[in-house]
Write an enzyme that holds these catalytic residues in place. Structure first.
Site, PDB file in Angstrom:
ATOM      1  N   HIS A  65       0.860  -1.193   0.000  1.00 38.24           N
ATOM      2  CA  HIS A  65       0.000   0.000   0.000  1.00 38.24           C
ATOM      3  C   HIS A  65       0.893   1.239   0.000  1.00 38.24           C
ATOM      4  O   HIS A  65       1.996   1.219   0.548  1.00 38.24           O
ATOM      5  CB  HIS A  65      -0.896  -0.017   1.245  1.00 38.24           C
TER       6      HIS A  65
ATOM      7  N   GLU B  54      -3.705   2.701  -7.001  1.00 37.59           N
ATOM      8  CA  GLU B  54      -4.102   3.822  -6.146  1.00 37.59           C
ATOM      9  C   GLU B  54      -3.110   4.968  -6.336  1.00 37.59           C
ATOM     10  O   GLU B  54      -1.973   4.890  -5.854  1.00 37.59           O
ATOM     11  CB  GLU B  54      -4.074   3.417  -4.665  1.00 37.59           C
TER      12      GLU B  54
HETATM   13  O1  G3P Z   1      -6.593   1.488   0.457  1.00 38.97           O
HETATM   14  C1  G3P Z   1      -7.610   2.403   0.190  1.00 38.97           C
HETATM   15  C2  G3P Z   1      -7.214   3.795   0.407  1.00 38.97           C
HETATM   16  O2  G3P Z   1      -5.854   4.089   0.304  1.00 38.97           O
HETATM   17  C3  G3P Z   1      -8.065   4.798  -0.287  1.00 38.97           C
HETATM   18  O3  G3P Z   1      -8.260   5.787   0.670  1.00 38.97           O
HETATM   19  O4  G3P Z   1      -9.490   7.534   1.804  1.00 38.97           O
HETATM   20  O5  G3P Z   1      -8.956   7.765  -0.603  1.00 38.97           O
HETATM   21  O6  G3P Z   1     -10.677   6.098   0.109  1.00 38.97           O
HETATM   22  P1  G3P Z   1      -9.411   6.864   0.471  1.00 38.97           P
END
Ligand code: G3P
Length: 215
Positions: free
Chosen positions: A89, A137
């Site tokens: 992550h 991400e």
């Molecule tokens: O692993 C999920 C996360 O990093 C996304 O965070 O707060 O943008 O939904 P958020």
């Protein structure tokens, strides 16, 4: 079935009573998604007793049991009945070589990994080296209100192509807050969603989860 992973990170409002936070959310029965909660290692044993396969790790280490202070051996998660974990992550990055070895080990032990990536290059590198679930991400969108599907549609679509070519599936996350964000991600070819603040910081987490996962 598609997966909807709620990463609770180490948010205090969740961790002061994780069972009360998660229980009502797991009553949601989505036709579209299997809902899972990525929880910290220090809570995973008790939460897996309560919520079984709906619980996964946020991180796992390559080392086995032994003199490895502070680590989370895959063997220990498996012994508690945990079947999968996030890896790499963007808030818990690890070295590329370690990821390759962890992916190999997970295959041997039949443990599921969702390998997080920040770029197309990483998606290519990990999906072509055995990772079968990749999560894209973009770090700059994490925790914000602009979603990955709004901001990076081209990268998602290209990432999906790369993953398919390599026999992998692509999940996406960052900034997901609305049903539209979820729908766009799926239209762009994603097979799963990672979310945190959209649920953990919502005024009413159950309503938020329902609005994102129920049609
Ligand atoms: O692993 C999920 C996360 O990093 C996304 O965070 O707060 O943008 O939904 P958020």
């Amino acid at each position: 079935m598609r997966q909807f992973i709620v990463n609770v990170k180490v948010y205090e409002n969740v961790l002061k009573d994780p069972i009360s936070f998660i229980s009502p959310l797991l009553k949601t029965r989505s036709d579209h998604f299997q809902i899972a909660f990525a929880v910290p290692a220090f809570n995973i044993q008790s939460l897996s007793k309560s919520f079984g396969e709906n619980v996964m790790g946020q991180h796992v280490d390559l080392n086995p049991y032994g003199p490895f202070t502070g680590s989370v051996p895959m063997e220990s998660l498996i012994s508690m009945g945990i079947k999968s974990s996030l890896l790499n992550h963007s808030e818990r990055r690890i070295e590329r070589e370690v990821i390759f070895e962890t992916v190999k080990k997970a295959k041997k032990l039949d443990f599921g990994l969702v390998v997080c990536c920040e770029s197309l290059r990483e998606i290519e590198v990990f999906s072509s080296n055995g990772a079968n679930v990749i999560a894209y991400e973009p770090p700059e969108l994490i925790g914000g209100d602009i979603s990955v599907s709004t901001s990076k549609p081209d990268i998602i679509m290209e990432g999906v192509k790369i993953c398919r070519r390599n026999g992998a599936t692509l999940f996406v996350g960052a900034g997901v807050k609305t049903r539209e964000d979820v729908e766009k991600s799926l239209e762009q070819g994603a097979e799963g969603i990672l979310i945190s603040s959209g649920i953990t910081k919502a005024k009413d987490p159950l309503t938020a989860l329902n609005s994102l996962t129920l049609s």
